[in-house]
Motif scaffolding. Sequence first.
Motif, PDB file in Angstrom:
ATOM      1  N   SER A  45       0.835  -1.212   0.000  1.00 21.37           N
ATOM      2  CA  SER A  45       0.000   0.000   0.000  1.00 21.37           C
ATOM      3  C   SER A  45       0.867   1.257   0.000  1.00 21.37           C
ATOM      4  CB  SER A  45      -0.939   0.016   1.208  1.00 21.37           C
ATOM      5  OG  SER A  45      -1.869  -1.026   1.119  1.00 21.37           O
ATOM      6  N   ILE A  46       1.959   1.238   0.766  1.00 19.97           N
ATOM      7  CA  ILE A  46       2.879   2.380   0.791  1.00 19.97           C
ATOM      8  C   ILE A  46       3.464   2.602  -0.602  1.00 19.97           C
ATOM      9  CG2 ILE A  46       5.120   3.190   1.650  1.00 19.97           C
ATOM     10  CD1 ILE A  46       4.420   1.740   4.319  1.00 19.97           C
ATOM     11  N   GLN A  47       3.920   1.516  -1.233  1.00 15.63           N
ATOM     12  CA  GLN A  47       4.511   1.635  -2.570  1.00 15.63           C
ATOM     13  C   GLN A  47       3.519   2.245  -3.555  1.00 15.63           C
ATOM     14  OE1 GLN A  47       5.508  -2.516  -2.876  1.00 15.63           O
ATOM     15  NE2 GLN A  47       7.705  -2.114  -2.601  1.00 15.63           N
ATOM     16  N   GLU A  48       2.308   1.727  -3.569  1.00 12.09           N
ATOM     17  CA  GLU A  48       1.300   2.209  -4.510  1.00 12.09           C
ATOM     18  C   GLU A  48       0.907   3.656  -4.229  1.00 12.09           C
ATOM     19  OE1 GLU A  48       0.156   0.683  -7.283  1.00 12.09           O
ATOM     20  OE2 GLU A  48       1.733  -0.762  -6.808  1.00 12.09           O
ATOM     21  N   HIS A  49       0.712   3.997  -2.951  1.00 13.00           N
ATOM     22  CA  HIS A  49       0.251   5.340  -2.593  1.00 13.00           C
ATOM     23  C   HIS A  49       1.331   6.387  -2.892  1.00 13.00           C
ATOM     24  CE1 HIS A  49      -2.745   7.921  -0.900  1.00 13.00           C
ATOM     25  NE2 HIS A  49      -1.935   8.366   0.049  1.00 13.00           N
ATOM     26  N   VAL A  50       2.579   6.070  -2.609  1.00 12.31           N
ATOM     27  CA  VAL A  50       3.672   7.004  -2.895  1.00 12.31           C
ATOM     28  C   VAL A  50       3.776   7.242  -4.402  1.00 12.31           C
ATOM     29  CG1 VAL A  50       6.193   7.261  -2.869  1.00 12.31           C
ATOM     30  CG2 VAL A  50       4.992   6.571  -0.790  1.00 12.31           C
ATOM     31  N   LYS A  51       3.747   6.172  -5.182  1.00 14.27           N
ATOM     32  CA  LYS A  51       3.827   6.306  -6.638  1.00 14.27           C
ATOM     33  C   LYS A  51       2.657   7.132  -7.178  1.00 14.27           C
ATOM     34  CE  LYS A  51       6.411   2.142  -7.899  1.00 14.27           C
ATOM     35  NZ  LYS A  51       6.363   0.892  -8.669  1.00 14.27           N
ATOM     36  N   THR A  52       1.459   6.863  -6.690  1.00 14.02           N
ATOM     37  CA  THR A  52       0.262   7.561  -7.152  1.00 14.02           C
ATOM     38  C   THR A  52       0.321   9.052  -6.827  1.00 14.02           C
ATOM     39  OG1 THR A  52      -1.061   5.564  -6.894  1.00 14.02           O
ATOM     40  CG2 THR A  52      -2.258   7.650  -6.968  1.00 14.02           C
ATOM     41  N   GLN A  53       0.691   9.382  -5.593  1.00 13.76           N
ATOM     42  CA  GLN A  53       0.718  10.785  -5.180  1.00 13.76           C
ATOM     43  C   GLN A  53       1.776  11.581  -5.930  1.00 13.76           C
ATOM     44  OE1 GLN A  53      -1.438  12.415  -3.449  1.00 13.76           O
ATOM     45  NE2 GLN A  53      -2.625  10.624  -2.900  1.00 13.76           N
ATOM     46  N   ILE A  54       2.957  11.004  -6.110  1.00 14.95           N
ATOM     47  CA  ILE A  54       4.011  11.722  -6.832  1.00 14.95           C
ATOM     48  C   ILE A  54       3.644  11.874  -8.301  1.00 14.95           C
ATOM     49  CG2 ILE A  54       6.416  11.587  -7.608  1.00 14.95           C
ATOM     50  CD1 ILE A  54       7.060  10.509  -4.798  1.00 14.95           C
ATOM     51  N   SER A  55       3.024  10.860  -8.873  1.00 18.10           N
ATOM     52  CA  SER A  55       2.576  10.950 -10.261  1.00 18.10           C
ATOM     53  C   SER A  55       1.514  12.038 -10.415  1.00 18.10           C
ATOM     54  CB  SER A  55       2.028   9.605 -10.719  1.00 18.10           C
ATOM     55  OG  SER A  55       1.517   9.704 -12.023  1.00 18.10           O
ATOM     56  N   ALA A  56       0.564  12.100  -9.483  1.00 22.67           N
ATOM     57  CA  ALA A  56      -0.524  13.074  -9.558  1.00 22.67           C
ATOM     58  C   ALA A  56      -0.029  14.503  -9.327  1.00 22.67           C
ATOM     59  CB  ALA A  56      -1.610  12.726  -8.538  1.00 22.67           C
ATOM     60  N   MET A  57       0.882  14.678  -8.384  1.00 22.50           N
ATOM     61  CA  MET A  57       1.308  16.025  -8.020  1.00 22.50           C
ATOM     62  C   MET A  57       2.473  16.554  -8.863  1.00 22.50           C
ATOM     63  SD  MET A  57       0.979  15.747  -3.909  1.00 22.50           S
ATOM     64  CE  MET A  57       1.162  17.482  -3.595  1.00 22.50           C
ATOM     65  N   MET A  58       3.343  15.658  -9.312  1.00 21.87           N
ATOM     66  CA  MET A  58       4.560  16.098  -9.992  1.00 21.87           C
ATOM     67  C   MET A  58       4.627  15.638 -11.444  1.00 21.87           C
ATOM     68  SD  MET A  58       6.143  17.521  -7.393  1.00 21.87           S
ATOM     69  CE  MET A  58       7.802  17.696  -7.927  1.00 21.87           C
ATOM     70  N   ASP A  59       3.713  14.769 -11.856  1.00 22.16           N
ATOM     71  CA  ASP A  59       3.741  14.183 -13.197  1.00 22.16           C
ATOM     72  C   ASP A  59       5.067  13.462 -13.447  1.00 22.16           C
ATOM     73  OD1 ASP A  59       2.508  13.487 -15.558  1.00 22.16           O
ATOM     74  OD2 ASP A  59       3.289  15.229 -16.640  1.00 22.16           O
ATOM     75  N   LEU A  60       5.540  12.764 -12.417  1.00 19.19           N
ATOM     76  CA  LEU A  60       6.769  11.976 -12.495  1.00 19.19           C
ATOM     77  C   LEU A  60       6.432  10.510 -12.266  1.00 19.19           C
ATOM     78  CD1 LEU A  60       9.265  14.053 -10.316  1.00 19.19           C
ATOM     79  CD2 LEU A  60       9.355  13.741 -12.787  1.00 19.19           C
ATOM     80  N   ASP A  61       7.132   9.646 -12.980  1.00 15.83           N
ATOM     81  CA  ASP A  61       6.983   8.219 -12.746  1.00 15.83           C
ATOM     82  C   ASP A  61       8.117   7.751 -11.845  1.00 15.83           C
ATOM     83  OD1 ASP A  61       4.687   7.834 -14.318  1.00 15.83           O
ATOM     84  OD2 ASP A  61       5.901   7.745 -16.146  1.00 15.83           O
ATOM     85  N   VAL A  62       7.746   7.142 -10.731  1.00 15.33           N
ATOM     86  CA  VAL A  62       8.738   6.605  -9.803  1.00 15.33           C
ATOM     87  C   VAL A  62       8.997   5.162 -10.204  1.00 15.33           C
ATOM     88  CG1 VAL A  62       9.216   6.050  -7.392  1.00 15.33           C
ATOM     89  CG2 VAL A  62       7.971   8.140  -7.969  1.00 15.33           C
ATOM     90  N   LYS A  63      10.241   4.841 -10.449  1.00 11.96           N
ATOM     91  CA  LYS A  63      10.615   3.489 -10.892  1.00 11.96           C
ATOM     92  C   LYS A  63      10.459   2.483  -9.757  1.00 11.96           C
ATOM     93  CE  LYS A  63      12.801   0.662 -13.790  1.00 11.96           C
ATOM     94  NZ  LYS A  63      12.202   0.164 -14.984  1.00 11.96           N
TER      95      LYS A  63
END
Length: 146
Positions: free
Chosen positions: A94-112
């Motif tokens: 859940s942490i992995q998914e939520h961090v990736k989702t929030q950074i993608s939504a706010m910064m338009d960055l993909d976290v590898k």
Amino acid sequence: MATEETILLTQATEQGETRVNIRVIDIIAGLATKEVEGVAKLRGTFGERAKEVLGKKVQHSKGIYTKENEAGEISIEVYVELNYGVSVPKVAHSIQEHVKTQISAMMDLDVKVVDVHVTGIVSEKTTTDIDPNNLFGEAVQDEETK
């Protein structure tokens, strides 16, 4: 003035480019991690914990370390303590998914990669009904009734 590590958000155009300090990503990842049910707290370094004990303000990015490799891929390491009784793999996912989702939504960055390091389990505080002045629960007689 020391240069801060930044990440390029948009390619340079005639209007300029957009760069963001890597600590901003740390803060977003820290806040996203705290929102996940089952997370007790973020776990920082010994120095960060010492500052917290001495009354310094707790940073939202404590326990979060973001890196960008030569290819521009972003990886994040998250150090957390979880609540007792939760499913560690489920909370970590859940942490992995939520961090990736929030950074993608706010910064338009993909976290590898988001690596989650569980450093401890925090148990619930139990309250006791023991009176420290009457440890053995003996009936206390009032001085007037003697």
